[in-house]
Scaffold this motif. Sequence first.
Motif, PDB file in Angstrom:
ATOM      1  N   GLU A   8     -28.003 -35.421  11.639  1.00 21.62           N
ATOM      2  CA  GLU A   8     -28.715 -34.640  12.642  1.00 21.62           C
ATOM      3  C   GLU A   8     -27.865 -33.473  13.135  1.00 21.62           C
ATOM      4  OE1 GLU A   8     -28.102 -37.781  12.601  1.00 21.62           O
ATOM      5  OE2 GLU A   8     -27.309 -38.567  14.498  1.00 21.62           O
ATOM      6  N   ARG A   9     -26.580 -33.465  12.800  1.00 25.67           N
ATOM      7  CA  ARG A   9     -25.727 -32.348  13.217  1.00 25.67           C
ATOM      8  C   ARG A   9     -25.492 -31.336  12.090  1.00 25.67           C
ATOM      9  NH1 ARG A   9     -20.599 -33.599  14.443  1.00 25.67           N
ATOM     10  NH2 ARG A   9     -20.374 -31.404  14.945  1.00 25.67           N
ATOM     11  N   ARG A  10     -26.056 -31.603  10.914  1.00 26.66           N
ATOM     12  CA  ARG A  10     -25.899 -30.642   9.819  1.00 26.66           C
ATOM     13  C   ARG A  10     -26.584 -29.315  10.179  1.00 26.66           C
ATOM     14  NH1 ARG A  10     -23.605 -33.318   6.098  1.00 26.66           N
ATOM     15  NH2 ARG A  10     -24.143 -35.501   5.742  1.00 26.66           N
ATOM     16  N   VAL A  11     -25.980 -28.217   9.711  1.00 26.48           N
ATOM     17  CA  VAL A  11     -26.550 -26.892   9.965  1.00 26.48           C
ATOM     18  C   VAL A  11     -27.019 -26.318   8.637  1.00 26.48           C
ATOM     19  CG1 VAL A  11     -25.255 -26.391  12.063  1.00 26.48           C
ATOM     20  CG2 VAL A  11     -24.198 -25.969   9.835  1.00 26.48           C
ATOM     21  N   PRO A  12     -27.973 -25.366   8.697  1.00 26.84           N
ATOM     22  CA  PRO A  12     -28.451 -24.800   7.424  1.00 26.84           C
ATOM     23  C   PRO A  12     -27.336 -24.131   6.616  1.00 26.84           C
ATOM     24  CG  PRO A  12     -29.919 -24.190   9.228  1.00 26.84           C
ATOM     25  CD  PRO A  12     -28.725 -24.842   9.853  1.00 26.84           C
ATOM     26  N   TYR A  13     -26.367 -23.542   7.302  1.00 29.62           N
ATOM     27  CA  TYR A  13     -25.254 -22.890   6.604  1.00 29.62           C
ATOM     28  C   TYR A  13     -24.103 -23.887   6.488  1.00 29.62           C
ATOM     29  CZ  TYR A  13     -27.568 -18.370   7.341  1.00 29.62           C
ATOM     30  OH  TYR A  13     -28.445 -17.312   7.327  1.00 29.62           O
ATOM     31  N   CYS A  14     -23.946 -24.486   5.310  1.00 30.18           N
ATOM     32  CA  CYS A  14     -23.015 -25.609   5.190  1.00 30.18           C
ATOM     33  C   CYS A  14     -21.686 -25.225   4.559  1.00 30.18           C
ATOM     34  CB  CYS A  14     -23.669 -26.759   4.425  1.00 30.18           C
ATOM     35  SG  CYS A  14     -24.016 -26.393   2.705  1.00 30.18           S
ATOM     36  N   GLY A  15     -21.476 -23.950   4.249  1.00 26.02           N
ATOM     37  CA  GLY A  15     -20.224 -23.536   3.616  1.00 26.02           C
ATOM     38  C   GLY A  15     -20.369 -23.460   2.101  1.00 26.02           C
ATOM     39  N   ALA A  16     -19.337 -22.890   1.454  1.00 26.94           N
ATOM     40  CA  ALA A  16     -19.388 -22.704   0.006  1.00 26.94           C
ATOM     41  C   ALA A  16     -19.535 -24.049  -0.689  1.00 26.94           C
ATOM     42  CB  ALA A  16     -18.130 -21.985  -0.478  1.00 26.94           C
ATOM     43  N   ASN A  17     -20.344 -24.094  -1.727  1.00 26.05           N
ATOM     44  CA  ASN A  17     -20.575 -25.341  -2.464  1.00 26.05           C
ATOM     45  C   ASN A  17     -20.921 -24.971  -3.907  1.00 26.05           C
ATOM     46  OD1 ASN A  17     -23.631 -25.237  -2.793  1.00 26.05           O
ATOM     47  ND2 ASN A  17     -23.419 -24.920  -0.579  1.00 26.05           N
ATOM     48  N   PRO A  18     -20.947 -25.970  -4.798  1.00 23.63           N
ATOM     49  CA  PRO A  18     -21.103 -25.619  -6.223  1.00 23.63           C
ATOM     50  C   PRO A  18     -22.385 -24.853  -6.526  1.00 23.63           C
ATOM     51  CG  PRO A  18     -20.416 -27.917  -5.988  1.00 23.63           C
ATOM     52  CD  PRO A  18     -20.725 -27.415  -4.612  1.00 23.63           C
ATOM     53  N   ILE A  19     -23.432 -25.050  -5.738  1.00 22.73           N
ATOM     54  CA  ILE A  19     -24.685 -24.348  -6.022  1.00 22.73           C
ATOM     55  C   ILE A  19     -24.639 -22.917  -5.501  1.00 22.73           C
ATOM     56  CG2 ILE A  19     -27.162 -24.302  -5.551  1.00 22.73           C
ATOM     57  CD1 ILE A  19     -27.214 -27.296  -5.813  1.00 22.73           C
ATOM     58  N   SER A  20     -24.173 -22.736  -4.272  1.00 20.85           N
ATOM     59  CA  SER A  20     -24.101 -21.360  -3.757  1.00 20.85           C
ATOM     60  C   SER A  20     -23.104 -20.539  -4.579  1.00 20.85           C
ATOM     61  CB  SER A  20     -23.741 -21.353  -2.272  1.00 20.85           C
ATOM     62  OG  SER A  20     -22.482 -21.930  -2.050  1.00 20.85           O
ATOM     63  N   ASP A  21     -22.031 -21.183  -5.054  1.00 22.16           N
ATOM     64  CA  ASP A  21     -21.061 -20.463  -5.896  1.00 22.16           C
ATOM     65  C   ASP A  21     -21.744 -19.872  -7.125  1.00 22.16           C
ATOM     66  OD1 ASP A  21     -19.036 -21.213  -4.211  1.00 22.16           O
ATOM     67  OD2 ASP A  21     -18.178 -22.730  -5.547  1.00 22.16           O
ATOM     68  N   MET A  22     -22.600 -20.675  -7.726  1.00 25.12           N
ATOM     69  CA  MET A  22     -23.265 -20.247  -8.947  1.00 25.12           C
ATOM     70  C   MET A  22     -24.168 -19.052  -8.693  1.00 25.12           C
ATOM     71  SD  MET A  22     -25.419 -22.813 -11.286  1.00 25.12           S
ATOM     72  CE  MET A  22     -26.679 -22.890 -10.059  1.00 25.12           C
ATOM     73  N   TRP A  23     -24.968 -19.127  -7.621  1.00 24.14           N
ATOM     74  CA  TRP A  23     -25.849 -17.994  -7.287  1.00 24.14           C
ATOM     75  C   TRP A  23     -25.022 -16.750  -6.994  1.00 24.14           C
ATOM     76  CZ3 TRP A  23     -30.537 -18.762  -8.742  1.00 24.14           C
ATOM     77  CH2 TRP A  23     -31.218 -19.974  -8.532  1.00 24.14           C
ATOM     78  N   SER A  24     -23.942 -16.915  -6.251  1.00 24.94           N
ATOM     79  CA  SER A  24     -23.120 -15.757  -5.873  1.00 24.94           C
ATOM     80  C   SER A  24     -22.524 -15.095  -7.105  1.00 24.94           C
ATOM     81  CB  SER A  24     -21.990 -16.198  -4.932  1.00 24.94           C
ATOM     82  OG  SER A  24     -22.521 -16.781  -3.767  1.00 24.94           O
ATOM     83  N   GLU A  25     -21.976 -15.896  -7.992  1.00 29.22           N
ATOM     84  CA  GLU A  25     -21.352 -15.320  -9.191  1.00 29.22           C
ATOM     85  C   GLU A  25     -22.384 -14.537  -9.997  1.00 29.22           C
ATOM     86  OE1 GLU A  25     -19.449 -18.432 -11.409  1.00 29.22           O
ATOM     87  OE2 GLU A  25     -17.922 -18.783  -9.862  1.00 29.22           O
TER      88      GLU A  25
END
Lengths: 423, 423
Positions: free
Chosen positions: A225-242
């Motif tokens: 319940e304390r998770r935020v939508p912006y969770c920090g760099a992760n393997p999926i966001s890394d892939m999109w960014s690259e």
Amino acid sequence: MANETVFTYGAPQLKFGPGAADEIGYDLARLGARRALVVTDPGVAATGAPQRVADAMKAYDVTATVFDGVQVEPTDESLRRAVAYARDTGPYDAFVAVGGGSSIDTAKAVDLLTTNEGDLADYLNPPVGAGRAPARPLLPLVAVPTTTGTGAESTTVCVLDVLELKVKTGISHPALRPALAVVDPDLTVSQPAEVTASSGMDIVCHALESYTARPYDAFERKAPERRVPYCGANPISDMWSERALALVARSLRAAVRDGGDRRARGDMALAATFAGLGFGNAGVHVPHANAYPIAGRVRGFRPSGYPGDGPLVPHGMAVSLTAPEAFRFTFEACPERHVRAAELLAPGMERPDDPSEHLPRALLALMRDIGVPDGVGAVGYTEADVPDLVAGTMKQQRLLAIAPRQVTEDDVAGIFVRSLRLW
Amino acid sequence: MANETVFTYGAPQLKFGPGAADEIGYDLARLGARRALVVTDPGVAATGAPQRVADAMKAYDVTATVFDGVQVEPTDESLRRAVAYARDTGPYDAFVAVGGGSSIDTAKAVDLLTTNEGDLADYLNPPVGAGRAPARPLLPLVAVPTTTGTGAESTTVCVLDVLELKVKTGISHPALRPALAVVDPDLTVSQPAEVTASSGMDIVCHALESYTARPYDAFERKAPERRVPYCGANPISDMWSERALALVARSLRAAVRDGGDRRARGDMALAATFAGLGFGNAGVHVPHANAYPIAGRVRGFRPSGYPGDGPLVPHGMAVSLTAPEAFRFTFEACPERHVRAAELLAPGMERPDDPSEHLPRALLALMRDIGVPDGVGAVGYTEADVPDLVAGTMKQQRLLAIAPRQVTEDDVAGIFVRSLRLW
């Protein structure tokens, strides 16, 4: 402290390609909608695209009303006007935003406040608002970005200025994420070169900031319940960014040079989507935090290529102006990521002896080539403005928390001072 | 013909990481659920994981009932039993599948048939069934894969055997895609080495088949209502496939060798998810089409590491046995993609003089290392079976249509004959 072990990933369903915007009636009908409100701003409305999108829905027995009163850079007042329009002319059973981030964010607020009780202020992020979560499900929102940059079609936030408090804040909740993003590169062909350049830099910064964000597993373990939508760099966001950086490297200069270059337009539309899918989960940090006061405190600056006649530092431009210095500052937190990002953004560039110079130089070369102004000074700020700019940045703790190293007032002041002139 | 210009991309929301399965109650509550049915098979139930998942929901005021009657390789009969159980003990307001593809697919059918009128047969793909589309929205389905392979958490299909007709078919509709996939690598640690190997080959083939699939823009332009969930290779599925292959290259051998290797387990869980997100949109072709008759016509073969005592060619094994020959056959349609895939799958391997040998050799080396049987002959088939196997493959036109070149009966026969022994 126990480290976080879990990351989350959310995204709208996606339909991509030339002609995709003609099919929205089908998608709405499949979502059970019969009566849609198309939300757009006067500039986009003048291109005729929102009305074409609305007309095309008839083939699928969906009727649409066009609201073209979105304010670029929405305010609490402009959002309330849009909500009132939807209440007066509704009920609707779906919303379709055609435009840039302002239209998409406005549609998010309209959706929230026509499906849930309460006033806008109840839902604004604390401390400005009460941070209330919607109690009821929202209606389907289809986002049709016409600006290749903002990524608002992928995010769970609605950003606005609260006029009385002179503060930029937002509403942030997973329910705000559009159900479907329809990305049609044909809609971006009319975008002027200056808009392509600024929004292109927004893409670059989305990708670079989420790629260099503090990794999700470097945060403390959170209860769900304390998770935020912006969770920090992760393997999926890394892939999109690259992948977004590689597309930008191939096509941003070409899209600015020749707006009719369809391959370049297609690449940039895809890059914007990819970067949005990345930062919509990982988050953004210092350059975006700095952009809030740069855009918010503008005095006389007025770029060409943008509609209207008031002072304006476009969002993507505001984000990019401190990016070279911001990434000099964050380099030490994850050197290899900064170097890798530079390689992707400037594949042919000579490697500087000092690796911390690699990404700033790649950025500066790109910014000069596409006509970004030469620093914060070139959009009207002087060293005397730095304390106010720093104060504005420090209010964006939600973003600064995603930075890969701690950010003090002195750090931000240094970044602003060194960004007054860039080359 | 006018070429297709549009591709679609759908995916469940994702929560990934050790411990993620403990939080499902929170996610269900957020989706508005109070009473969930946990759907699993007896083998997975025996590990205790489904009951633990159900018990953990209580902290969020969600009560759960566990149905452990899923049949591995579901049939129309087994699905009807599961639906009857849900009807007798319901109503539920969400479903949670804990297990492999069989559990997830069973939960999809239970969700469909407890929310919509009609019988299973109404919804089966034509010509077996009526291909009816659900008229009402389904309830939220949370998929918790415990086998790192199937990708069923990402797909819109439910695969089953229709016993009376002796045919494998499915239900295929976007509404069947789970709302949320919860991928917790800790749940895969107990998976025996043989299961890791077979399901690992399923991942490899998902990635390779979607990467080499006919590109979306090589199909004829479709009206939106004629679009299918499997739209061919596209820039998004390519990205997922490439990343899945790189993860497999790094960790499949290690995960088979030492099931307690948590980094390898984490990589394989991520690879399975990524490959699922890719093929769940692009589709799969020849190796998967061949796997239907290889698995369906099994006589005496029985692998170690799998529960039960009937004859069985596990899905991933069945898929992999003809893969080297299938990719020799498809090579000419897109040589550079086959070579790139081989480089990703076997980064250190020497490049053969004949580039069409690159991917088959990379596959064969991997299959030998992880103990896959030596060809279709090693699971009990002889040359005399080839006509029946070919007939079974040719029924899978939905998959063969995704192949990058036309596939004739003779082509398939040749692939089977040359796959009787692989090394």
